[in-house]
Every structure is written in C-alpha cells, then in structure tokens.
Design an enzyme around this catalytic site. Sequence first.
Site, PDB file in Angstrom:
ATOM      1  N   HIS A 121      26.777 -29.329 -47.441  1.00 54.87           N
ATOM      2  CA  HIS A 121      26.471 -28.634 -46.187  1.00 54.87           C
ATOM      3  C   HIS A 121      27.772 -28.459 -45.421  1.00 54.87           C
ATOM      4  O   HIS A 121      28.648 -29.336 -45.485  1.00 54.87           O
ATOM      5  CB  HIS A 121      25.507 -29.452 -45.313  1.00 54.87           C
ATOM      6  CG  HIS A 121      25.433 -28.932 -43.903  1.00 54.87           C
ATOM      7  ND1 HIS A 121      24.595 -27.906 -43.551  1.00 54.87           N
ATOM      8  CD2 HIS A 121      26.154 -29.254 -42.791  1.00 54.87           C
ATOM      9  CE1 HIS A 121      24.796 -27.621 -42.256  1.00 54.87           C
ATOM     10  NE2 HIS A 121      25.732 -28.419 -41.771  1.00 54.87           N
ATOM     11  N   GLU A 135      26.277 -30.503 -34.543  1.00 55.82           N
ATOM     12  CA  GLU A 135      26.073 -31.290 -35.772  1.00 55.82           C
ATOM     13  C   GLU A 135      26.956 -32.539 -35.802  1.00 55.82           C
ATOM     14  O   GLU A 135      26.528 -33.593 -36.270  1.00 55.82           O
ATOM     15  CB  GLU A 135      26.333 -30.407 -36.998  1.00 55.82           C
ATOM     16  CG  GLU A 135      25.273 -29.331 -37.166  1.00 55.82           C
ATOM     17  CD  GLU A 135      25.525 -28.394 -38.332  1.00 55.82           C
ATOM     18  OE1 GLU A 135      24.703 -27.491 -38.539  1.00 55.82           O
ATOM     19  OE2 GLU A 135      26.538 -28.559 -39.036  1.00 55.82           O
ATOM     20  N   ASN A 145      22.334 -27.800 -53.668  1.00 53.67           N
ATOM     21  CA  ASN A 145      23.576 -27.015 -53.681  1.00 53.67           C
ATOM     22  C   ASN A 145      24.799 -27.797 -53.169  1.00 53.67           C
ATOM     23  O   ASN A 145      25.738 -27.221 -52.622  1.00 53.67           O
ATOM     24  CB  ASN A 145      23.391 -25.678 -52.950  1.00 53.67           C
ATOM     25  CG  ASN A 145      23.064 -25.841 -51.480  1.00 53.67           C
ATOM     26  OD1 ASN A 145      22.954 -26.954 -50.988  1.00 53.67           O
ATOM     27  ND2 ASN A 145      22.942 -24.736 -50.784  1.00 53.67           N
ATOM     28  N   TYR A 176      18.029 -30.089 -39.466  1.00 52.18           N
ATOM     29  CA  TYR A 176      17.758 -28.728 -39.940  1.00 52.18           C
ATOM     30  C   TYR A 176      16.722 -28.011 -39.073  1.00 52.18           C
ATOM     31  O   TYR A 176      16.062 -27.078 -39.545  1.00 52.18           O
ATOM     32  CB  TYR A 176      17.307 -28.755 -41.397  1.00 52.18           C
ATOM     33  CG  TYR A 176      18.450 -28.878 -42.394  1.00 52.18           C
ATOM     34  CD1 TYR A 176      19.407 -27.863 -42.515  1.00 52.18           C
ATOM     35  CD2 TYR A 176      18.573 -29.981 -43.222  1.00 52.18           C
ATOM     36  CE1 TYR A 176      20.446 -27.957 -43.433  1.00 52.18           C
ATOM     37  CE2 TYR A 176      19.612 -30.087 -44.145  1.00 52.18           C
ATOM     38  CZ  TYR A 176      20.538 -29.066 -44.239  1.00 52.18           C
ATOM     39  OH  TYR A 176      21.564 -29.153 -45.158  1.00 52.18           O
ATOM     40  N   LYS A 202      25.591 -33.612 -50.402  1.00 54.86           N
ATOM     41  CA  LYS A 202      24.138 -33.771 -50.521  1.00 54.86           C
ATOM     42  C   LYS A 202      23.773 -34.707 -51.679  1.00 54.86           C
ATOM     43  O   LYS A 202      24.627 -35.029 -52.520  1.00 54.86           O
ATOM     44  CB  LYS A 202      23.508 -32.381 -50.697  1.00 54.86           C
ATOM     45  CG  LYS A 202      23.699 -31.456 -49.480  1.00 54.86           C
ATOM     46  CD  LYS A 202      22.922 -30.149 -49.647  1.00 54.86           C
ATOM     47  CE  LYS A 202      23.090 -29.232 -48.439  1.00 54.86           C
ATOM     48  NZ  LYS A 202      22.260 -27.998 -48.575  1.00 54.86           N
TER      49      LYS A 202
HETATM   50  P1  GDP Z   1      24.071 -22.904 -45.938  1.00 52.55           P
HETATM   51  O1  GDP Z   1      24.596 -22.818 -44.532  1.00 52.55           O
HETATM   52  O2  GDP Z   1      24.922 -22.155 -46.925  1.00 52.55           O
HETATM   53  O3  GDP Z   1      23.836 -24.326 -46.387  1.00 52.55           O
HETATM   54  O4  GDP Z   1      22.661 -22.168 -45.983  1.00 52.55           O
HETATM   55  P2  GDP Z   1      21.499 -22.039 -44.865  1.00 52.55           P
HETATM   56  O5  GDP Z   1      21.953 -22.603 -43.554  1.00 52.55           O
HETATM   57  O6  GDP Z   1      21.019 -20.637 -44.893  1.00 52.55           O
HETATM   58  O7  GDP Z   1      20.332 -22.940 -45.455  1.00 52.55           O
HETATM   59  C1  GDP Z   1      20.369 -24.342 -45.342  1.00 52.55           C
HETATM   60  C2  GDP Z   1      20.003 -24.951 -46.674  1.00 52.55           C
HETATM   61  O8  GDP Z   1      18.644 -24.630 -46.973  1.00 52.55           O
HETATM   62  C3  GDP Z   1      20.801 -24.414 -47.876  1.00 52.55           C
HETATM   63  O9  GDP Z   1      22.023 -25.061 -48.085  1.00 52.55           O
HETATM   64  C4  GDP Z   1      19.846 -24.681 -49.017  1.00 52.55           C
HETATM   65  O10 GDP Z   1      19.933 -26.048 -49.440  1.00 52.55           O
HETATM   66  C5  GDP Z   1      18.490 -24.460 -48.378  1.00 52.55           C
HETATM   67  N1  GDP Z   1      18.036 -23.088 -48.632  1.00 52.55           N
HETATM   68  C6  GDP Z   1      18.480 -21.941 -48.059  1.00 52.55           C
HETATM   69  N2  GDP Z   1      17.842 -20.865 -48.534  1.00 52.55           N
HETATM   70  C7  GDP Z   1      16.950 -21.343 -49.429  1.00 52.55           C
HETATM   71  C8  GDP Z   1      15.961 -20.727 -50.237  1.00 52.55           C
HETATM   72  O11 GDP Z   1      15.772 -19.503 -50.265  1.00 52.55           O
HETATM   73  N3  GDP Z   1      15.207 -21.558 -51.031  1.00 52.55           N
HETATM   74  C9  GDP Z   1      15.387 -22.921 -51.027  1.00 52.55           C
HETATM   75  N4  GDP Z   1      14.624 -23.679 -51.818  1.00 52.55           N
HETATM   76  N5  GDP Z   1      16.318 -23.536 -50.275  1.00 52.55           N
HETATM   77  C10 GDP Z   1      17.080 -22.767 -49.475  1.00 52.55           C
HETATM   78 MG    MG Z   2      23.700 -23.300 -42.724  1.00 55.36          MG
END
Ligand code: GDP
Ligand code: MG
Length: 141
Positions: A117, A128, A114, A51, A11
């Site tokens: 991805h 994807e 973070n 997303y 990222k």
């Molecule tokens: P991942 O699969 O671990 O990347 O997590 P998810 O698929 O649940 O979420 C996708 C991305 O959305 C995450 O990597 C974060 O960058 C963002 N994200 C997820 N949860 C949160 C949240 O509670 N707050 C914010 N600001 N970003 C979030």
């Molecule tokens: Mg995810």
Amino acid sequence: MAIERTLSIIKPDAVAKNVIGKIYSRFETNGLKIVAAQMRQLSQAEAEGFYAVHRERPFFKDLVSFMTSGPVMIQVLEGEGAILKNRELMGATDPKKAAPGTIRADFAESIDANAVHGSDAPETAAVEIAYFFPTLAIHSR
Ligand code: GDP
Ligand code: MG
C-alpha cells in the site's frame, strides 16, 4: 521538489513471501528513508478504519479480510517527492498492469494480494501516517 512523508504497508502476501528486505532495499536505493516502522496484525476495526474511503466498493469485505489475514509491515517513508516516488516504485494496483521492475510486478499475485500500500496524495499521507504513528514514533533524518 519538497521533502515529503508517505505511509507504506507491506501487505500480508509479501510478508508471507519473506520479501520485506527486498522491498525495503528498493525504498533505500531510490532515496526513500524508513523513519518509522512497526510490524503487526491489524484488527478488523483497524483495517476497516484505514480503508474507510473504500467502504462502499464491492471489494471492501475482501480487502479487509485480506489485510487482517496475517502480519503487515507498516512504515513511514521520507524523501524528495516521497508520495509519488513510492507510487512509482509500487506500480499499478493490478500487478498484471504494473510496469516491469515495479514492486507489484515483481512480488504481487493479484489485484487483492498486491504486496504493498502507498498513500496517494499529501492529504491522505498525513491522515494515514497519523492513523498508525504518533509524532513521537517518527525519526526524521
Ligand atoms: P492502490 O492505491 O493502488 O492500493 O489502489 P486503491 O486505493 O484503488 O484500492 C485499495 C486496494 O483495494 C488495492 O490495493 C487492492 O488491494 C484492493 N482493490 C482495488 N481494486 C480492487 C478490485 O477491483 N478487486 C479487488 N478484489 N480488490 C481491489
Ligand atoms: Mg489507494
């Protein structure tokens, strides 16, 4: 375990930190091969499409704006159990909760910035990978 492919994105925060090589090194030392790669800045439409499963979530706007804030490095990783292996190397979504030694524990700042991805299942990996790479751009080894 079967040979799988998964989609990985470094990222904008990690690209800006100049740690692409360090993250690639973790993939390579853990048996994941980089079989396709491209670096570019995503458009808003591309980030929203990628997303789309999160479009109803409160953080969707912030996520799209972050993912378009700078160049990203997008790659296909191939190896035994690549999907789960990559998720293990990444660590938990929130870097504060990520296990020591994981990519997010070592390189991420916050739950939005973070670092990486990774696809979370075979079905999402297939969708994807197809989103960013035509079959011809993948070099299975
Ligand atoms: P991942 O699969 O671990 O990347 O997590 P998810 O698929 O649940 O979420 C996708 C991305 O959305 C995450 O990597 C974060 O960058 C963002 N994200 C997820 N949860 C949160 C949240 O509670 N707050 C914010 N600001 N970003 C979030
Ligand atoms: Mg995810």
